[in-house]
Motif scaffolding. Structure first.
Motif, PDB file in Angstrom:
ATOM      1  N   ASP A  29     -12.157   1.784  -4.472  1.00 16.46           N
ATOM      2  CA  ASP A  29     -12.062   0.330  -4.046  1.00 16.46           C
ATOM      3  C   ASP A  29     -10.617  -0.032  -4.233  1.00 16.46           C
ATOM      4  OD1 ASP A  29     -14.674   0.577  -3.675  1.00 16.46           O
ATOM      5  OD2 ASP A  29     -15.275  -0.285  -5.466  1.00 16.46           O
ATOM      6  N   ARG A  30      -9.901   0.340  -5.210  1.00 18.98           N
ATOM      7  CA  ARG A  30      -8.486  -0.268  -5.441  1.00 18.98           C
ATOM      8  C   ARG A  30      -7.694   0.197  -4.103  1.00 18.98           C
ATOM      9  NH1 ARG A  30      -9.351   1.222 -11.054  1.00 18.98           N
ATOM     10  NH2 ARG A  30      -9.684  -0.825 -12.220  1.00 18.98           N
ATOM     11  N   ARG A  57      -8.443  -1.556  -1.016  1.00 19.55           N
ATOM     12  CA  ARG A  57      -8.242  -3.032  -1.160  1.00 19.55           C
ATOM     13  C   ARG A  57      -7.319  -3.352  -0.354  1.00 19.55           C
ATOM     14  NH1 ARG A  57      -7.899  -4.473  -7.091  1.00 19.55           N
ATOM     15  NH2 ARG A  57     -10.265  -3.769  -6.967  1.00 19.55           N
ATOM     16  N   ARG A 102     -14.362   3.192  -8.429  1.00 20.93           N
ATOM     17  CA  ARG A 102     -13.359   1.898  -8.760  1.00 20.93           C
ATOM     18  C   ARG A 102     -12.219   2.247  -8.295  1.00 20.93           C
ATOM     19  NH1 ARG A 102     -16.378   1.523 -13.989  1.00 20.93           N
ATOM     20  NH2 ARG A 102     -14.862   3.018 -14.945  1.00 20.93           N
ATOM     21  N   GLU A 103     -11.745   3.554  -8.348  1.00 17.69           N
ATOM     22  CA  GLU A 103     -10.294   3.805  -7.918  1.00 17.69           C
ATOM     23  C   GLU A 103     -10.246   3.766  -6.231  1.00 17.69           C
ATOM     24  OE1 GLU A 103      -7.739   3.961  -9.985  1.00 17.69           O
ATOM     25  OE2 GLU A 103      -9.152   3.828 -11.457  1.00 17.69           O
ATOM     26  N   SER A 105      -8.468   9.795  -2.412  1.00 15.45           N
ATOM     27  CA  SER A 105      -9.784   9.604  -3.243  1.00 15.45           C
ATOM     28  C   SER A 105     -10.590  11.094  -3.321  1.00 15.45           C
ATOM     29  CB  SER A 105     -10.686   8.845  -2.512  1.00 15.45           C
ATOM     30  OG  SER A 105     -10.199   7.427  -2.406  1.00 15.45           O
ATOM     31  N   LYS A 130       0.676  -1.174  -0.030  1.00 17.10           N
ATOM     32  CA  LYS A 130      -0.071  -0.087   0.288  1.00 17.10           C
ATOM     33  C   LYS A 130       0.834   1.187  -0.140  1.00 17.10           C
ATOM     34  CE  LYS A 130      -4.117  -1.566  -0.310  1.00 17.10           C
ATOM     35  NZ  LYS A 130      -4.834  -1.321  -1.801  1.00 17.10           N
ATOM     36  N   THR A 172       1.946   1.648  -3.520  1.00 15.61           N
ATOM     37  CA  THR A 172       0.841   2.053  -4.453  1.00 15.61           C
ATOM     38  C   THR A 172       0.425   3.586  -4.155  1.00 15.61           C
ATOM     39  OG1 THR A 172      -0.201  -0.044  -4.273  1.00 15.61           O
ATOM     40  CG2 THR A 172      -1.527   1.497  -4.779  1.00 15.61           C
ATOM     41  N   ALA A 190      -4.635   6.834 -11.834  1.00 19.19           N
ATOM     42  CA  ALA A 190      -6.168   6.999 -11.589  1.00 19.19           C
ATOM     43  C   ALA A 190      -6.856   8.123 -12.028  1.00 19.19           C
ATOM     44  CB  ALA A 190      -6.226   6.663 -10.059  1.00 19.19           C
TER      45      ALA A 190
END
Length: 230
Positions: free
Chosen positions: A127-128, A131, A124-125, A209, A46, A49, A84
């Motif tokens: 959620d990624r 995750r 969607r981003e 986000s 993470k 990421t 993203a």
């Protein structure tokens, strides 16, 4: 539990404590060690990421606000969005182009469809980004109790050994108690980093986000001006 003669040196190393523990406590320790390694793998992944997401977003925003026409920015990245922010922008631009008529006009309710497309992409981003974080929450909340279970079981076994040997000297009691407490220590070792990382990474994911949502609002404002001009 082994009967220890008075004065016999006892090995209290982690390996020795593990090897002397009962099978149930050993399994508990192994589960906690695996949970700790799994948590650290998620934490490291993470961090990598999120660092890449911040870097890519900053790079895209420099291109977006460079003054180049939005169509040129979209055509340059079309079909190969890497970040993203690019995917959110691409979702809005794709819907924008689909909303244009052949005669140059705009179909009704185009703004709502564009906003909806970007919101779906942001979802969607998000959620990624989140995750794997529930795993950290699970480890952080359950590992201490798993370790406590191992400790309780180990102490039970130690007391059973004391009862069988009928010897309550500290030399007999201490090794069994130490083996049992090791399970609690491993539970805390797995839980503390997981809880700290979950709180920090969840906050970072929400912040990233939120950056996507702020960009989508700015982009939507730009498109709304063009719709009004048309």
């Amino acid at each position: 539990m082994e009967n220890l003669a008075a004065g016999t040196p006892v090995d209290f190393s982690l390996v020795a404590l593990f090897m002397r523990a009962s099978l149930t406590v050993q399994i508990t320790m192994i589960v906690l060690v695996l949970a700790s390694f799994w948590s650290w793998a998620v934490i490291i992944q993470k961090i990598i990421t999120f660092t890449a997401a911040r870097r890519d977003t900053a790079k895209f925003e420099r291109a977006f606000w460079s003054g180049s026409p939005l169509d040129d920015v979209y055509d340059h990245m079309s079909g190969r969005a890497k970040s993203a922010a690019e995917r959110v922008f691409g979702a809005g631009m794709l819907e924008w182009r689909r909303s244009q008529k052949d005669d140059g006009g705009i179909i009704p309710n185009a703004q709502q469809r564009i906003d909806r497309a970007m919101n779906v992409a942001i979802g969607r981003e998000s959620d990624r980004l989140h995750r794997g974080l529930p795993l950290l929450a699970t480890v952080g909340s359950t590992a201490p109790f798993v370790g406590l279970f191992g400790t309780v079981w180990g102490i039970k076994t130690a007391f059973e050994g004391i009862a069988l040997s009928q010897n309550t000297s500290l030399a007999v009691v201490a090794p069994g108690i130490a083996e049992a407490l090791l399970a609690t220590a491993l539970g805390l070792l797995a839980a503390i980093p997981a809880v700290i990382a979950y709180n920090k990474l969840s906050s970072d994911a929400d912040r990233i986000s939120g950056g996507y949502e702020a960009f989508a609002d700015e982009f939507s404002t730009i498109l709304s001006r063009q719709l009004e001009d048309d």
